[in-house]
Motif scaffolding. Structure first.
Motif, PDB file in Angstrom:
ATOM      1  N   UNK A  25       0.875  -1.424  -0.225  1.00 56.28           N
ATOM      2  CA  UNK A  25       0.020  -0.120  -0.305  1.00 56.28           C
ATOM      3  C   UNK A  25       0.928   1.247   0.219  1.00 56.28           C
ATOM      4  N   UNK A  26       2.437   1.358   0.706  1.00 49.04           N
ATOM      5  CA  UNK A  26       3.316   2.559   0.708  1.00 49.04           C
ATOM      6  C   UNK A  26       3.849   2.726  -0.611  1.00 49.04           C
ATOM      7  N   UNK A  27       4.078   1.388  -1.225  1.00 49.56           N
ATOM      8  CA  UNK A  27       4.528   1.540  -2.159  1.00 49.56           C
ATOM      9  C   UNK A  27       3.818   1.878  -3.147  1.00 49.56           C
ATOM     10  N   UNK A  28       2.491   2.131  -3.457  1.00 48.53           N
ATOM     11  CA  UNK A  28       2.203   2.819  -4.299  1.00 48.53           C
ATOM     12  C   UNK A  28       1.870   3.776  -4.264  1.00 48.53           C
ATOM     13  N   UNK A  29       2.102   4.728  -2.765  1.00 47.69           N
ATOM     14  CA  UNK A  29       2.128   6.573  -2.536  1.00 47.69           C
ATOM     15  C   UNK A  29       3.202   6.160  -3.404  1.00 47.69           C
ATOM     16  N   UNK A  30       4.784   5.843  -3.482  1.00 49.46           N
ATOM     17  CA  UNK A  30       5.938   5.817  -4.192  1.00 49.46           C
ATOM     18  C   UNK A  30       5.630   5.924  -5.526  1.00 49.46           C
ATOM     19  N   UNK A  31       4.721   4.770  -5.947  1.00 47.21           N
ATOM     20  CA  UNK A  31       4.802   4.789  -7.370  1.00 47.21           C
ATOM     21  C   UNK A  31       4.104   6.330  -7.768  1.00 47.21           C
ATOM     22  N   UNK A  32       2.967   6.458  -6.814  1.00 50.53           N
ATOM     23  CA  UNK A  32       2.376   7.715  -7.361  1.00 50.53           C
ATOM     24  C   UNK A  32       2.977   9.370  -7.163  1.00 50.53           C
ATOM     25  N   UNK A  33       4.429   9.303  -6.619  1.00 46.18           N
ATOM     26  CA  UNK A  33       5.083  10.194  -6.933  1.00 46.18           C
ATOM     27  C   UNK A  33       5.535  10.347  -7.580  1.00 46.18           C
ATOM     28  N   UNK A  34       7.057   8.998  -7.691  1.00 45.09           N
ATOM     29  CA  UNK A  34       8.001   8.871  -9.177  1.00 45.09           C
ATOM     30  C   UNK A  34       8.445   9.888  -8.867  1.00 45.09           C
ATOM     31  N   UNK A  35       9.339  10.815  -9.672  1.00 45.05           N
ATOM     32  CA  UNK A  35      10.310  11.447  -9.442  1.00 45.05           C
ATOM     33  C   UNK A  35      10.176  13.191  -9.067  1.00 45.05           C
ATOM     34  N   UNK A  36       9.246  12.536  -8.308  1.00 41.66           N
ATOM     35  CA  UNK A  36       9.169  14.409  -7.783  1.00 41.66           C
ATOM     36  C   UNK A  36       8.339  14.506  -6.578  1.00 41.66           C
ATOM     37  N   UNK A  37       8.737  15.587  -5.835  1.00 39.41           N
ATOM     38  CA  UNK A  37       8.216  16.002  -4.616  1.00 39.41           C
ATOM     39  C   UNK A  37       7.192  15.908  -3.950  1.00 39.41           C
ATOM     40  N   UNK A  38       6.469  15.756  -2.618  1.00 41.64           N
ATOM     41  CA  UNK A  38       4.957  16.775  -2.409  1.00 41.64           C
ATOM     42  C   UNK A  38       6.265  17.433  -1.231  1.00 41.64           C
ATOM     43  N   UNK A  39       5.268  18.840  -2.187  1.00 42.77           N
ATOM     44  CA  UNK A  39       5.497  20.017  -1.350  1.00 42.77           C
ATOM     45  C   UNK A  39       4.681  20.781  -0.774  1.00 42.77           C
ATOM     46  N   UNK A  40       4.620  21.387   0.456  1.00 41.45           N
ATOM     47  CA  UNK A  40       3.575  22.263   1.052  1.00 41.45           C
ATOM     48  C   UNK A  40       2.826  23.274   0.129  1.00 41.45           C
ATOM     49  N   UNK A  41       2.594  23.290   0.015  1.00 36.98           N
ATOM     50  CA  UNK A  41       1.023  24.047  -0.999  1.00 36.98           C
ATOM     51  C   UNK A  41       0.575  25.370   0.011  1.00 36.98           C
ATOM     52  N   UNK A  42       1.733  26.461  -0.125  1.00 39.80           N
ATOM     53  CA  UNK A  42       1.424  27.631   1.452  1.00 39.80           C
ATOM     54  C   UNK A  42       0.504  28.853   0.498  1.00 39.80           C
ATOM     55  N   UNK A  43      -0.446  28.034  -0.441  1.00 39.20           N
ATOM     56  CA  UNK A  43      -1.028  29.409  -1.667  1.00 39.20           C
ATOM     57  C   UNK A  43      -3.015  29.041  -0.652  1.00 39.20           C
ATOM     58  N   UNK A  44      -3.099  27.725   0.310  1.00 37.89           N
ATOM     59  CA  UNK A  44      -3.867  27.269   0.621  1.00 37.89           C
ATOM     60  C   UNK A  44      -4.189  26.780   2.158  1.00 37.89           C
ATOM     61  N   UNK A  45      -2.659  27.635   2.523  1.00 38.15           N
ATOM     62  CA  UNK A  45      -2.792  28.296   4.004  1.00 38.15           C
ATOM     63  C   UNK A  45      -1.857  27.162   4.614  1.00 38.15           C
ATOM     64  N   UNK A  46      -1.782  27.626   5.924  1.00 36.86           N
ATOM     65  CA  UNK A  46      -0.423  26.756   6.770  1.00 36.86           C
ATOM     66  C   UNK A  46      -0.580  25.412   6.842  1.00 36.86           C
ATOM     67  N   UNK A  47      -2.116  25.509   7.170  1.00 35.50           N
ATOM     68  CA  UNK A  47      -2.651  24.185   7.799  1.00 35.50           C
ATOM     69  C   UNK A  47      -3.818  23.768   6.519  1.00 35.50           C
TER      70      UNK A  47
END
Length: 349
Positions: A25-47
């Motif tokens: 299941x967690x490896x599926x998250x890896x496949x979703x990310x590929x050669x990318x980072x998950x970064x915090x989207x500050x445009x939608x607020x901190x939380x």
């Protein structure tokens, strides 16, 4: 009575399959990310809105874009990196990352549910409820830790490649182990109508001096062992994760087999299962890595050698040994073969 061989094999197969499925299941998250980072989207607020702000809003960004922005002094707004491929599955040290959920499911099935031969229909609903509470607590603890990681981790690119302690999947499984042990100690899954009264602590004989002396002797042994392993590049350089697991092993070992050698010698069967099981597990993951080319063993690893240099191909050995010593020690207890041998009991009488 020891568990039958058939039931012991069934228990081992079930927890192994559950651990593999959980990791998948967690490896599926890896496949979703590929050669990318998950970064915090500050445009939608901190939380973030999910789970009452425990998780921030995140978005996928190409790694090269994030690296270029974070290393460019002219760019004032830096990306906050939340996660990257490898943080969830840990393929490079699969032998290590697989061991934690293996312990978790063993505790859940054998000690909470009583699977396979002690599933009590009367207590089963309460035990299932306990497991549901443990799962919920584990998820919340995991989200909380991931929230902290998002707030404080600015550049995970400097991490050791796929160190087990940094994987979000292992945070969940570690929390699952912790809460399961806590709830077992509290007896929340039993509540039998025939519960016995608590013993009178005034009649206890603590033998505290002997317990503490042997505990510190064992802690000293694993401390020296960990220093030697780190110096020989057979453990993680900072030793924090490895050493913490060795300390846990000491505590469980003394709880399981007694607090001095005079008790240990009477429990040779359980100690043999622990040592032999660990010795057999290491080559299994070694051959798995060479068969798949992607699921790393954590030691003698071409994957780690490629990522970190040949001198670091064995840095997962210490952690892997300590984790599987704990698993096989718990397994011997689950199949009820960790107690004194029959001869030792007869001699006592």
């Amino acid at each position: 009575m020891p568990m039958s061989i058939k039931n012991a094999i069934l228990l081992l197969v079930v927890v192994s399959l559950c651990a593999a499925f959980s990791m998948k299941l967690f490896q599926g998250l890896d496949d979703m990310m590929g050669n990318q980072y998950w970064v915090v989207d500050t445009t939608q607020g901190d939380h973030g809105w999910y789970a009452m702000g425990l998780l921030p809003h995140v978005k996928l960004m190409p790694k090269d874009v994030v690296k270029a922005a974070n290393t460019d002094p002219n760019v004032k707004e830096k990306y906050v990196i939340y996660a990257q491929a490898g943080d969830f599955a840990g393929d490079a040290v699969y032998g290590i990352t697989y061991g934690i959920p293996l312990i978790m499911y063993l505790i859940w099935f054998a000690f909470i549910l009583g699977f396979p031969d002690r599933v009590d229909p009367y207590l089963l609903p309460r035990r299932l409820f306990t497991l549901a509470v443990i799962t919920t607590c584990s998820i919340l603890a995991n989200l909380f830790l991931m929230r902290i990681a998002a707030d404080f981790a600015r550049d995970p690119m400097s991490r050791i490649a796929n160190v087990a302690g940094n994987h979000s999947s292992l945070l969940f499984h570690n929390a699952g182990i912790w809460f399961a042990i806590l709830f077992s100690a509290l007896g929340t899954h039993n509540h039998s109508i025939k519960e016995s009264p608590a013993p009178d602590s005034r009649n206890w004989q603590t033998q505290a001096n002997e317990k503490f002396s042997w505990m510190f002797i064992l802690l000293g042994v694993v401390t020296v062992l960990e220093v030697v392993l780190v110096k020989a590049k057979l453990a993680l350089p900072d030793a924090a994760v490895d050493y913490s697991v060795w300390i846990i092993w000491v505590v469980i070992f003394m709880r399981m087999y007694g607090f001095s050698p005079k008790y240990w010698v009477k429990r040779g069967r359980g100690i043999t299962i622990m040592v032999v099981g660990t010795a057999l597990t290491l080559p299994v993951f070694y051959f798995l890595e060479h068969a798949t080319g992607s699921l790393g063993a954590g030691f003698a690893s071409p994957i780690l050698a490629k990522a970190l240099g040949a001198e670091n191909q064995n840095i997962g050995l210490s952690l892997m040994i300590s984790i599987y010593l704990i698993f096989w020690m718990e397994f011997s207890a689950a199949i009820r073969m960790n107690g004194p041998s029959r001869k030792a009991v007869e001699q006592k009488h």
